[in-house]
Design an enzyme around this catalytic site. Structure first.
Site, PDB file in Angstrom:
ATOM      1  N   GLU A   1      -2.877  -0.314  -3.832  1.00  0.00           N
ATOM      2  CA  GLU A   1      -4.018  -0.240  -4.734  1.00  0.00           C
ATOM      3  C   GLU A   1      -4.316   1.245  -4.913  1.00  0.00           C
ATOM      4  OE1 GLU A   1      -7.625  -2.165  -3.412  1.00  0.00           O
ATOM      5  OE2 GLU A   1      -8.651  -1.543  -5.248  1.00  0.00           O
TER       6      GLU A   1
ATOM      7  N   ARG B   1       0.707  -4.394  11.008  1.00  0.00           N
ATOM      8  CA  ARG B   1       0.494  -3.074  10.431  1.00  0.00           C
ATOM      9  C   ARG B   1       0.641  -2.012  11.503  1.00  0.00           C
ATOM     10  NH1 ARG B   1      -3.621  -3.492   7.176  1.00  0.00           N
ATOM     11  NH2 ARG B   1      -4.242  -1.345   7.089  1.00  0.00           N
TER      12      ARG B   1
ATOM     13  N   LYS C   1      -8.209   3.377   4.504  1.00  0.00           N
ATOM     14  CA  LYS C   1      -8.502   4.276   3.383  1.00  0.00           C
ATOM     15  C   LYS C   1      -9.996   4.518   3.263  1.00  0.00           C
ATOM     16  CE  LYS C   1      -5.701   2.074   0.445  1.00  0.00           C
ATOM     17  NZ  LYS C   1      -5.015   1.659  -0.779  1.00  0.00           N
TER      18      LYS C   1
HETATM   19  P1  ATP Z   1      -6.014   0.363   3.993  1.00  0.00           P
HETATM   20  O1  ATP Z   1      -6.231  -0.681   5.032  1.00  0.00           O
HETATM   21  O2  ATP Z   1      -5.557   1.670   4.528  1.00  0.00           O
HETATM   22  O3  ATP Z   1      -7.163   0.514   3.051  1.00  0.00           O
HETATM   23  P2  ATP Z   1      -4.698  -1.342   2.176  1.00  0.00           P
HETATM   24  O4  ATP Z   1      -3.942  -2.454   2.764  1.00  0.00           O
HETATM   25  O5  ATP Z   1      -6.020  -1.655   1.578  1.00  0.00           O
HETATM   26  O6  ATP Z   1      -4.772  -0.142   3.203  1.00  0.00           O
HETATM   27  P3  ATP Z   1      -2.996  -1.099  -0.064  1.00  0.00           P
HETATM   28  O7  ATP Z   1      -2.965  -0.034  -1.070  1.00  0.00           O
HETATM   29  O8  ATP Z   1      -3.407  -2.449  -0.490  1.00  0.00           O
HETATM   30  O9  ATP Z   1      -3.892  -0.575   1.106  1.00  0.00           O
HETATM   31  O10 ATP Z   1      -1.611  -1.164   0.705  1.00  0.00           O
HETATM   32  C1  ATP Z   1      -0.360  -1.262   0.083  1.00  0.00           C
HETATM   33  C2  ATP Z   1       0.611  -1.894   1.025  1.00  0.00           C
HETATM   34  O11 ATP Z   1       0.707  -1.133   2.232  1.00  0.00           O
HETATM   35  C3  ATP Z   1       0.177  -3.283   1.425  1.00  0.00           C
HETATM   36  O12 ATP Z   1       1.296  -4.141   1.320  1.00  0.00           O
HETATM   37  C4  ATP Z   1      -0.286  -3.134   2.833  1.00  0.00           C
HETATM   38  O13 ATP Z   1      -0.050  -4.316   3.538  1.00  0.00           O
HETATM   39  C5  ATP Z   1       0.543  -1.969   3.339  1.00  0.00           C
HETATM   40  N1  ATP Z   1      -0.149  -1.263   4.413  1.00  0.00           N
HETATM   41  C6  ATP Z   1      -1.379  -0.721   4.369  1.00  0.00           C
HETATM   42  N2  ATP Z   1      -1.723  -0.193   5.565  1.00  0.00           N
HETATM   43  C7  ATP Z   1      -0.668  -0.410   6.398  1.00  0.00           C
HETATM   44  C8  ATP Z   1      -0.399  -0.099   7.763  1.00  0.00           C
HETATM   45  N3  ATP Z   1      -1.277   0.537   8.525  1.00  0.00           N
HETATM   46  N4  ATP Z   1       0.794  -0.476   8.277  1.00  0.00           N
HETATM   47  C9  ATP Z   1       1.697  -1.102   7.509  1.00  0.00           C
HETATM   48  N5  ATP Z   1       1.514  -1.418   6.219  1.00  0.00           N
HETATM   49  C10 ATP Z   1       0.339  -1.087   5.654  1.00  0.00           C
HETATM   50 MG    MG Z   2      -5.390  -3.616   0.296  1.00  0.00          MG
END
Ligand code: ATP
Ligand code: MG
Length: 567
Positions: free
Chosen positions: A39, A265, A275
């Site tokens: 995102e 994760r 984030k």
């Molecule tokens: P955050 O928790 O940091 O806000 P998010 O999951 O909201 O991250 P996205 O932009 O939706 O952020 O993430 C894009 C992809 O990266 C998703 O498929 C998510 O599952 C993966 N991702 C995010 N954080 C991690 C992590 N710490 N380890 C592995 N994969 C991750």
């Molecule tokens: Mg997300």
């Protein structure tokens, strides 16, 4: 460090096993299509790198495999072009390529709308007039069933009419939603008539004012995967109990249906990864932007001096599994050292200079001494380093009253200057406050190159620079951004910011580096002998050199491993 056996190296993680099995059974007609779906509401971090390396890695390892870069841009309020640009730059920098497969969830808004109409016609979605708060109340809890919305049994015609008018902008924000008609008593809360669309009169970076209804994540995400004919939709464990909903939507629509697979994760010690929290650090000025070298963001790591190869290797080593755990940040540092050791030229730099006068060195004489650029890389060659009668050494390398195990320079003691000569300290000059300001030494001309013909030994070798030739530089030393392994481990009423490390950055302003660094380009990486790995910061632009310490030479990970072996 134990090198992994061949078997360990080729062992497939559980996701790669699924992909291999699917190829064997021809489940997806031999296709492997993954995606990385960020995102664009922030910069990418090292956790994302794990997901990137997994998705792009699987595509690259399988013949004909493809990985899409897809912006999941369905929430116009938090998303910005700046983030889109940075994500593109960072995924590329990490070494991956999506060829022509760059997509935006917002490009599918029209199709998503059609799909929603389809569900309404099927009696599987309805327009609900409950407020957000009421919706939450009606939803129930883990121990308490939900209650049906009073709007649940609207006729298909009424739903179609209201949904159309929602889309046309007739209703204010928050006044209505479109919900899936599933089961308000489902044990899985995600299945209790989840919201599919909300009304939001907000301009979208890509679709402008075209839409005033926006799809919710669970509704949008499966459709994006389906429309792009993804085979394996890989996401993190939090989405495990969203999978029934992912499946329900696609089944009800009888649409192309990828397989969702969840993995754990990445969490890292001394690091926050959400984030939302990273944004707080940026907005409240605890760091200097998303690209601060202390941030776990890809751009921060890049500025710090991390190489993409080291990050990829780190992601390979941590592996992929199904339960959450926290990785020691020392492993990331270890992977960095391993790569930088092979690739970084050695140079001499003095961080806290102490002047040394060689009394018996001929006045005005300068010698060009040969120095090895990288003992790990025979092709890296040698360079000339100027030596003269006025040098700087590291303040820490001298003690007027050395304790027992201090083998470096002290009054009357002889040490080796790297690539140069043996020198002996003959005099210590102090200022009126007793601070040491200068040392006097003598050198032994017969020890040129660093060995004594009479076979006498010295216990240490110091780095140095020639005072008249060295270039002044600033050096920033970085430490963990947080003082606690788990930054969220706080006293009551405090949040993670109470664990910020006040000493995470130390700036040294009058360091001296050897003259060969005069042409160093921003981004280039060096090993400062005996000190660590350093990277030229983009702030060096105006001719003044600025270095960031990427990582010191001391390898705590190797020590941890050694200690574990002994047990
Ligand atoms: P955050 O928790 O940091 O806000 P998010 O999951 O909201 O991250 P996205 O932009 O939706 O952020 O993430 C894009 C992809 O990266 C998703 O498929 C998510 O599952 C993966 N991702 C995010 N954080 C991690 C992590 N710490 N380890 C592995 N994969 C991750
Ligand atoms: Mg997300």
């Amino acid at each position: 460090m134990k090198t992994p056996s061949k078997e360990e190296n080729t062992k497939l993680d559980f996701i790669r096993q699924i992909v291999a099995e699917d190829l064997k059974t021809n489940k997806w007609d031999g296709r492997v299509v993954t995606r990385f779906p960020p995102e664009p509401n922030g910069y990418l971090h090292i956790g994302h790198a794990k997901s990137i390396c997994l998705n792009f890695g699987i595509a690259a390892e399988n013949k004909g495999g493809v990985c899409h870069l897809r912006f999941d841009d369905t929430n116009p309020i938090k998303e910005e072009q700046e983030y889109i640009d940075s994500i593109i730059e960072d995924v590329r920098w990490l070494g991956w390529d999506w060829a022509e497969h760059l997509y935006y969830g917002s490009d599918y808004f029209e199709q998503m709308y059609e799909y929603a109409v389809q569900l309404i016609k099927k009696g599987k979605a309805y327009v609900c007039d409950l407020t957000a708060e009421q919706t939450r109340e009606f939803r129930g809890t883990l121990t308490e069933q939900g209650k049906d919305s009073p709007y649940r049994d609207r006729s298909v015609e009424e739903n179609l009419d209201l949904f159309e008018r929602m889309e046309a902008g007739e209703f204010p924000d928050g006044s209505r939603t479109l919900r899936a008609k599933i089961d308000m008593s489902a044990p899985n809360l995600n299945m209790r008539d989840p919201v599919m669309y909300r009304i939001l009169h907000a301009a979208h970076p890509r679709t402008g004012d075209k839409w005033c209804i926006y799809p919710m994540y669970d509704w949008a995400h499966g459709l994006e995967d389906s429309i792009e004919k993804i085979t394996h939709s890989i996401c993190t464990l939090e989405f495990e109990n969203h999978r029934p909903l992912y499946d329900w939507f696609l089944d009800e629509l009888e649409a192309y249906h990828p397989q969702q697979i969840e993995f754990a994760r990445l969490n890292l010690t001394y690091t926050v990864m959400s984030k939302r929290k990273l944004l707080q650090l940026v907005q409240q000025g605890h760091v200097e932007g998303w690209g601060d070298p202390r941030m776990p963001t890809i751009c921060g790591l890049r500025r710090r001096g991390c190489s993409p190869k080291a990050i990829r290797e780190f992601c390979r080593r941590i592996g992929i599994n199904k339960f959450n755990s926290t990785v020691d940040i020392a492993l990331l540092e270890h992977c960095l050292r391993e790569d930088l050791n092979k690739t970084s030229p050695r140079v001499m730099a003095v961080l806290q200079p102490l002047k040394v006068i060689i009394d018996n060195y001929p006045e005005g004489k300068v010698e060009e001494l040969e120095a090895i650029n990288n003992p790990e890389d025979p092709n890296a060659g040698t360079r000339k380093v100027p030596f003269s009668g006025e040098l700087y050494i590291e303040r820490e390398d001298f003690m007027a009253e050395p304790p027992k195990k201090f083998y470096r320079l002290a009054p009357g003691r002889e040490v080796r200057l790297r690539y140069a000569y043996f020198v002996t300290c003959t005099d210590v000059i102090e200022d009126e406050n007793g601070n040491i300001v200068e040392l006097h030494c003598t050198y032994d001309p017969a020890t040129r190159g660093g060995d004594a013909p009479d076979g006498r030994k010295v216990k240490s070798t110091l780095h140095w620079v020639s005072a008249g030739h060295a270039i002044e530089a600033r050096v920033r030393l970085y430490d963990h951004l947080f003082t606690k392994e788990n930054p969220d481990d706080t006293a009551e009423g405090e949040d993670f910011k109470s664990n910020l490390n006040p000493n995470s950055r130390q700036i040294l302003i009058s360091c001296r580096v050897e003259p060969s660094l005069g042409r160093a380009e921003p981004g280039s990486r060096y090993q400062f002998e005996r000190l660590g790995y350093f990277c030229v910061d983009p702030d060096s632009a105006d001719g003044k050199l600025v270095f960031n310490r990427t990582v010191s030479l001391r390898d705590t990970w190797a020590r941890i491993k050694k200690a574990q072996k002994k047990k």
